[in-house]
Design a protein around this motif. Sequence first.
Motif, PDB file in Angstrom:
ATOM      1  N   LEU A  29       0.834  -1.350   0.115  1.00 55.19           N
ATOM      2  CA  LEU A  29      -0.010   0.042  -0.057  1.00 55.19           C
ATOM      3  C   LEU A  29       0.919   1.343   0.044  1.00 55.19           C
ATOM      4  CD1 LEU A  29      -2.620  -1.057   2.819  1.00 55.19           C
ATOM      5  CD2 LEU A  29      -2.800  -1.265   0.142  1.00 55.19           C
ATOM      6  N   ALA A  30       0.891   1.978  -1.177  1.00 58.07           N
ATOM      7  CA  ALA A  30       1.776   3.208  -1.396  1.00 58.07           C
ATOM      8  C   ALA A  30       1.109   4.403  -0.640  1.00 58.07           C
ATOM      9  CB  ALA A  30       2.097   3.282  -2.499  1.00 58.07           C
ATOM     10  N   GLY A  31       1.663   5.273   0.107  1.00 59.79           N
ATOM     11  CA  GLY A  31       1.135   6.372   0.628  1.00 59.79           C
ATOM     12  C   GLY A  31       1.101   6.465   2.406  1.00 59.79           C
ATOM     13  N   LEU A  32       1.478   5.332   2.850  1.00 59.30           N
ATOM     14  CA  LEU A  32       1.315   4.951   4.184  1.00 59.30           C
ATOM     15  C   LEU A  32       2.708   5.282   4.971  1.00 59.30           C
ATOM     16  CD1 LEU A  32      -0.673   1.808   4.554  1.00 59.30           C
ATOM     17  CD2 LEU A  32      -1.415   4.019   4.973  1.00 59.30           C
ATOM     18  N   GLY A  33       3.563   5.745   4.352  1.00 59.72           N
ATOM     19  CA  GLY A  33       4.749   6.225   4.981  1.00 59.72           C
ATOM     20  C   GLY A  33       6.011   5.658   4.263  1.00 59.72           C
ATOM     21  N   ASP A  34       6.057   4.643   3.610  1.00 59.93           N
ATOM     22  CA  ASP A  34       6.962   3.831   2.905  1.00 59.93           C
ATOM     23  C   ASP A  34       7.708   4.806   1.885  1.00 59.93           C
ATOM     24  OD1 ASP A  34       7.446   1.155   4.467  1.00 59.93           O
ATOM     25  OD2 ASP A  34       5.900   0.621   3.525  1.00 59.93           O
ATOM     26  N   THR A  35       9.085   4.978   1.970  1.00 63.24           N
ATOM     27  CA  THR A  35       9.367   6.223   0.839  1.00 63.24           C
ATOM     28  C   THR A  35       9.449   5.473  -0.497  1.00 63.24           C
ATOM     29  OG1 THR A  35      11.849   5.158   1.218  1.00 63.24           O
ATOM     30  CG2 THR A  35      11.065   7.191   2.697  1.00 63.24           C
ATOM     31  N   GLU A  36       9.431   6.221  -1.631  1.00 62.98           N
ATOM     32  CA  GLU A  36       9.966   5.569  -3.080  1.00 62.98           C
ATOM     33  C   GLU A  36      10.800   4.764  -3.137  1.00 62.98           C
ATOM     34  OE1 GLU A  36      10.269   8.737  -5.982  1.00 62.98           O
ATOM     35  OE2 GLU A  36       8.451   9.768  -5.135  1.00 62.98           O
ATOM     36  N   LYS A  37      12.033   5.073  -2.395  1.00 64.79           N
ATOM     37  CA  LYS A  37      13.392   4.025  -2.424  1.00 64.79           C
ATOM     38  C   LYS A  37      12.915   2.790  -1.748  1.00 64.79           C
ATOM     39  CE  LYS A  37      18.257   4.010  -1.678  1.00 64.79           C
ATOM     40  NZ  LYS A  37      18.211   2.707  -1.214  1.00 64.79           N
ATOM     41  N   THR A  38      12.271   2.660  -0.604  1.00 66.86           N
ATOM     42  CA  THR A  38      11.885   1.602   0.115  1.00 66.86           C
ATOM     43  C   THR A  38      11.165   0.781  -0.803  1.00 66.86           C
ATOM     44  OG1 THR A  38      12.306   2.828   2.316  1.00 66.86           O
ATOM     45  CG2 THR A  38      10.932   0.769   2.212  1.00 66.86           C
ATOM     46  N   ILE A  39      10.210   1.299  -1.371  1.00 63.56           N
ATOM     47  CA  ILE A  39       9.168   0.437  -2.091  1.00 63.56           C
ATOM     48  C   ILE A  39       9.814  -0.183  -3.328  1.00 63.56           C
ATOM     49  CG2 ILE A  39       6.964   0.605  -3.539  1.00 63.56           C
ATOM     50  CD1 ILE A  39       5.865   2.794  -1.418  1.00 63.56           C
ATOM     51  N   ILE A  40      10.548   0.679  -4.013  1.00 60.77           N
ATOM     52  CA  ILE A  40      11.192   0.128  -5.313  1.00 60.77           C
ATOM     53  C   ILE A  40      12.355  -0.914  -4.762  1.00 60.77           C
ATOM     54  CG2 ILE A  40      12.727   0.761  -7.129  1.00 60.77           C
ATOM     55  CD1 ILE A  40      11.271   3.503  -7.091  1.00 60.77           C
ATOM     56  N   ASP A  41      13.171  -0.571  -3.671  1.00 62.51           N
ATOM     57  CA  ASP A  41      14.114  -1.515  -3.420  1.00 62.51           C
ATOM     58  C   ASP A  41      13.488  -2.871  -3.024  1.00 62.51           C
ATOM     59  OD1 ASP A  41      16.264   0.228  -3.931  1.00 62.51           O
ATOM     60  OD2 ASP A  41      16.430   0.641  -1.846  1.00 62.51           O
ATOM     61  N   THR A  42      12.311  -3.042  -2.071  1.00 66.13           N
ATOM     62  CA  THR A  42      11.673  -3.980  -1.698  1.00 66.13           C
ATOM     63  C   THR A  42      11.150  -4.762  -3.112  1.00 66.13           C
ATOM     64  OG1 THR A  42      11.354  -3.029   0.300  1.00 66.13           O
ATOM     65  CG2 THR A  42       9.859  -5.086  -0.376  1.00 66.13           C
ATOM     66  N   CYS A  43      10.353  -3.982  -3.997  1.00 72.46           N
ATOM     67  CA  CYS A  43       9.906  -4.693  -5.070  1.00 72.46           C
ATOM     68  C   CYS A  43      10.955  -5.306  -6.092  1.00 72.46           C
ATOM     69  CB  CYS A  43       9.131  -3.755  -5.807  1.00 72.46           C
ATOM     70  SG  CYS A  43       7.816  -3.165  -5.218  1.00 72.46           S
ATOM     71  N   GLN A  44      12.154  -4.818  -5.997  1.00 71.52           N
ATOM     72  CA  GLN A  44      13.229  -5.595  -6.827  1.00 71.52           C
ATOM     73  C   GLN A  44      13.557  -6.749  -6.184  1.00 71.52           C
ATOM     74  OE1 GLN A  44      16.037  -2.232  -6.961  1.00 71.52           O
ATOM     75  NE2 GLN A  44      15.397  -1.440  -9.123  1.00 71.52           N
ATOM     76  N   LYS A  45      13.827  -6.925  -4.800  1.00 66.94           N
ATOM     77  CA  LYS A  45      14.103  -8.039  -4.084  1.00 66.94           C
ATOM     78  C   LYS A  45      12.941  -9.003  -4.301  1.00 66.94           C
ATOM     79  CE  LYS A  45      15.055  -9.934   0.596  1.00 66.94           C
ATOM     80  NZ  LYS A  45      15.235  -9.528   1.828  1.00 66.94           N
ATOM     81  N   LEU A  46      11.547  -8.712  -4.300  1.00 69.28           N
ATOM     82  CA  LEU A  46      10.547  -9.656  -4.392  1.00 69.28           C
ATOM     83  C   LEU A  46      10.456 -10.227  -5.804  1.00 69.28           C
ATOM     84  CD1 LEU A  46       7.944  -7.551  -2.474  1.00 69.28           C
ATOM     85  CD2 LEU A  46       8.622  -9.710  -1.689  1.00 69.28           C
ATOM     86  N   ILE A  47      10.753  -9.313  -6.685  1.00 64.05           N
ATOM     87  CA  ILE A  47      10.666  -9.819  -8.232  1.00 64.05           C
ATOM     88  C   ILE A  47      11.936 -10.784  -8.461  1.00 64.05           C
ATOM     89  CG2 ILE A  47      11.024  -9.220 -10.528  1.00 64.05           C
ATOM     90  CD1 ILE A  47       9.824  -6.422 -10.062  1.00 64.05           C
ATOM     91  N   GLY A  48      13.002 -10.660  -7.817  1.00 64.24           N
ATOM     92  CA  GLY A  48      14.227 -11.466  -8.067  1.00 64.24           C
ATOM     93  C   GLY A  48      13.657 -12.654  -7.187  1.00 64.24           C
ATOM     94  N   MET A  49      12.973 -12.921  -6.273  1.00 63.10           N
ATOM     95  CA  MET A  49      12.716 -13.970  -5.789  1.00 63.10           C
ATOM     96  C   MET A  49      11.442 -14.600  -6.394  1.00 63.10           C
ATOM     97  SD  MET A  49      12.410 -12.864  -1.615  1.00 63.10           S
ATOM     98  CE  MET A  49      12.001 -14.402  -0.973  1.00 63.10           C
ATOM     99  N   GLY A  50      10.898 -14.088  -7.389  1.00 65.08           N
ATOM    100  CA  GLY A  50       9.794 -14.785  -8.071  1.00 65.08           C
ATOM    101  C   GLY A  50       8.304 -14.298  -7.786  1.00 65.08           C
ATOM    102  N   VAL A  51       8.521 -13.158  -6.779  1.00 63.31           N
ATOM    103  CA  VAL A  51       7.062 -12.703  -6.284  1.00 63.31           C
ATOM    104  C   VAL A  51       6.644 -11.565  -6.779  1.00 63.31           C
ATOM    105  CG1 VAL A  51       6.065 -12.084  -4.128  1.00 63.31           C
ATOM    106  CG2 VAL A  51       7.627 -13.678  -4.008  1.00 63.31           C
TER     107      VAL A  51
END
Length: 381
Positions: free
Chosen positions: A285-307
Amino acid sequence: MTQLMMKQSQFLTELQTKGLRLKSADQVHVSRRGGAGPSDHQAITVDGTTLMVPIYTQTAWASPFSLSDDVQNEDVQKQGATLLSNNIPLADVTFAKDPEFYNLTTADGIPYSHIATLHSTDVLATTVLQTCIRYESRRKACQFCSIGQSLRAGRTIAHKTPEQLAEVAKAAVELDGIKHIVMTTGTPAGADRGAKVMCESAQGIKAVVDVPIQGQCEPPKDPVWYQRMKDAGIDALGMHLEVITPELRKAITPGKSEVSLDEYYQAFEDAVAVFGRGQVSTYILAGLGDTEKTIIDTCQKLIGMGVYPFVVPFVPISGTPLEDRPAPTSEFMEAVLRPLAQELVNLDMTSDKVKAGCVRCGACSSLSRFEKEAEDERQIA
């Protein structure tokens, strides 16, 4: 830049973050108000893309987007309407009408709409357990959650049985052309954290109709449940982080934060091994306080895992502790969604490859539109 000059991804993102301002309560048929899932939204189709757009939020009340004055619910369902931006005609839109299966009731008199609802245009959605151990405790409840509202209002029942779900699913497929099903649940007080009821429900549905199903639950303590869910007929699995930063998790999702990020990442790894790459997803959920960088970095990690990281704009829901928190800006959403879509395209893990569920539907985020534009740009290059 005016809306007319924007790419469709930008326009849809702005519409979804700012919402739709109603000039009259009779203008639209509200498909979701309160409860689990996308609440206080209306499904709107613009240029062939269906989007869930907020209409009952403070942001929506001040939105530049509205409908032409003479439009009523009947008109929208029959021939569509004109979407305005600051009273300037912008695009033709249509709204989903009530499906045929809403006219039916079970043998014991329960309306089918109390068991499952239409989301978007071809997705059947149900919350199997409309209660949650997190929600029942004010101290542990997710601050954005309204799972109990529709139950208190008498619009649903607390536990949908496999037999009820099968009956409604069969009717929805035959009468309304439902293409896939989303099953979510409040978290019960057991180590399976909802996996067991997912298995029972999927088995019931698949016994009468062959339709792809996404199950959604918290990570079960025992990873054996992933294979059990797969064997029961669940085709895709959602386990939702929602919030990433540890401090924010404790403040916004205090009960869920007791399941650590490390546990979630291990769960993702275990689930991908069973369901396959791209068939496991998580909401952010974007907009609850996580920064753009935090979301993007986490998404890259998740995609790398196949999520698949399904990033959606936070929508404040009336009656929740976060009802007054504003939605994220369209600029924030675009800054996250554009690079995320590019990464998903580069690694061939786009939403159209998901078998069932929220990601395949895509209406709660403009991410799939960003994917399409990234695909088009890659083909041109």
